[in-house]
Design an enzyme around this catalytic site. Sequence first.
Site, PDB file in Angstrom:
ATOM      1  N   CYS A   4      -4.006   0.226  10.362  1.00 40.11           N
ATOM      2  CA  CYS A   4      -4.187  -0.733   9.257  1.00 40.11           C
ATOM      3  C   CYS A   4      -4.293  -2.174   9.776  1.00 40.11           C
ATOM      4  CB  CYS A   4      -3.009  -0.629   8.294  1.00 40.11           C
ATOM      5  SG  CYS A   4      -3.180  -1.729   6.879  1.00 40.11           S
TER       6      CYS A   4
ATOM      7  N   CYS B  44       0.845  -1.207   0.000  1.00 41.17           N
ATOM      8  CA  CYS B  44       0.000   0.000   0.000  1.00 41.17           C
ATOM      9  C   CYS B  44       0.875   1.249   0.000  1.00 41.17           C
ATOM     10  CB  CYS B  44      -0.912   0.003   1.227  1.00 41.17           C
ATOM     11  SG  CYS B  44      -2.087   1.374   1.195  1.00 41.17           S
TER      12      CYS B  44
ATOM     13  N   CYS C 165      -1.662   4.097   7.174  1.00 39.51           N
ATOM     14  CA  CYS C 165      -2.660   4.292   8.240  1.00 39.51           C
ATOM     15  C   CYS C 165      -2.208   3.567   9.515  1.00 39.51           C
ATOM     16  CB  CYS C 165      -4.015   3.757   7.808  1.00 39.51           C
ATOM     17  SG  CYS C 165      -4.536   4.430   6.220  1.00 39.51           S
TER      18      CYS C 165
HETATM   19  S1  SF4 Z   1      -5.754   0.903   5.986  1.00 44.53           S
HETATM   20 FE1  SF4 Z   1      -3.868  -0.136   5.304  1.00 44.53          FE
HETATM   21  S2  SF4 Z   1      -4.351  -0.888   3.278  1.00 44.53           S
HETATM   22 FE2  SF4 Z   1      -5.896   0.660   3.763  1.00 44.53          FE
HETATM   23  S3  SF4 Z   1      -5.096   2.558   2.934  1.00 44.53           S
HETATM   24 FE3  SF4 Z   1      -4.420   2.448   5.035  1.00 44.53          FE
HETATM   25  S4  SF4 Z   1      -2.398   1.511   4.983  1.00 44.53           S
HETATM   26 FE4  SF4 Z   1      -3.394   1.131   3.030  1.00 44.53          FE
END
Ligand code: SF4
Length: 363
Positions: free
Chosen positions: A92, A85, A89
């Site tokens: 995540c 990704c 986040c």
């Molecule tokens: S939650 Fe994880 S997979 Fe989704 S955008 Fe954020 S970092 Fe990427």
Amino acid sequence: MGMLMPSAFAGRLLSLLWQPLISVRRSLQLLLCWLWAALRLPVTERGQQQQIREEPEETSEDKEEEGIHLPTIPTSVNYHFTRQCNYKCGFCFHTAKTSFVLPLEEAKRGLLSLKDAGMEKINFSGGEPFIQDRGEYLGQLVKFCKEELHLPSVSIVSNGSLIRERWFKNYGEYLDILAISCDSFDEQVNVLIGRGQGKKNHVENLQKLRTWCRDYRVAFKINSVINRFNVEEDMKEQIKALNPVRWKVFQCLLIEGENSGEDAIRNAERFVISDEEFEGFLERHKEVSCLVPESNQKMKDSYLILDEYMRFLNCRNGRKDPSKSILDVGVEEAIKFSGFDEKMFLKRGGKYVWSKADLKLDW
Ligand code: SF4
């Protein structure tokens, strides 16, 4: 004698008419019976149909209680084909632990076996699904699922930052629903969460994607994870203006090995909110009719999740324990270890109108 004549005549007349009168009475009785049955039957039938509609769907677990062992049907599957990704986040729950992605033909083979096992809906997710081969890999899978497997519903969950209009031109017709993750309409909060992407504005990008979904006839959905940094926010007006078909609101969830514990890439402890705080957010947004809430309890075991090796991930113990790959042992064998709670899947409204042909959208 003269006096008896009329009564004898009347008696004679009555005896002559008696049989026809009885038969008319019988006919009337029959007619009344027929009318009563004809008027009553549709009501009864309607009642039975109503009962059929209101009867909760019988699940595999119900059948097992009755002593009948049925395999779990993978009606709706979430295939996280990549863990890579471009965002970071902090909470995540499907992190970049590997960079593995199956060869396209292998992924198609797995999808075909899922279809043969009863799959009706596929959702492609990640990581960020548009990161692989600039969205071409994903486009090929979406087209395959709609054009060759004829699945009623093909959807994607994405952070939206890598989607180009060209992708909609090439593949939009094969896609039913595009869900974009958006946790805040305040760019500063997005940066705090880890969704910030340098100069790109996540919220402006969301508006652009909304327009493309309208132009290319793809149903538009929003997913939000409610956490420590956005739990006080009021998103009513922005969500209503974007007018998604569904707004999925998740409570931030800890999963060992993903965003919690020693071997995890992320630590989401500081993002976690209480059930009461989550309820408070829902209460503030209760007038948003497309809101679909998902608490930790509803979320945990009610998804069939396939990882990048096409292994089902079992979340029953608070972490993601993998089954063997469906490519090695087949769907029926692998799904036994999925930990999937079919009752909770139905309870959380997992089965909904998920084909754009049935959504009757006002584009
Ligand atoms: S939650 Fe994880 S997979 Fe989704 S955008 Fe954020 S970092 Fe990427």
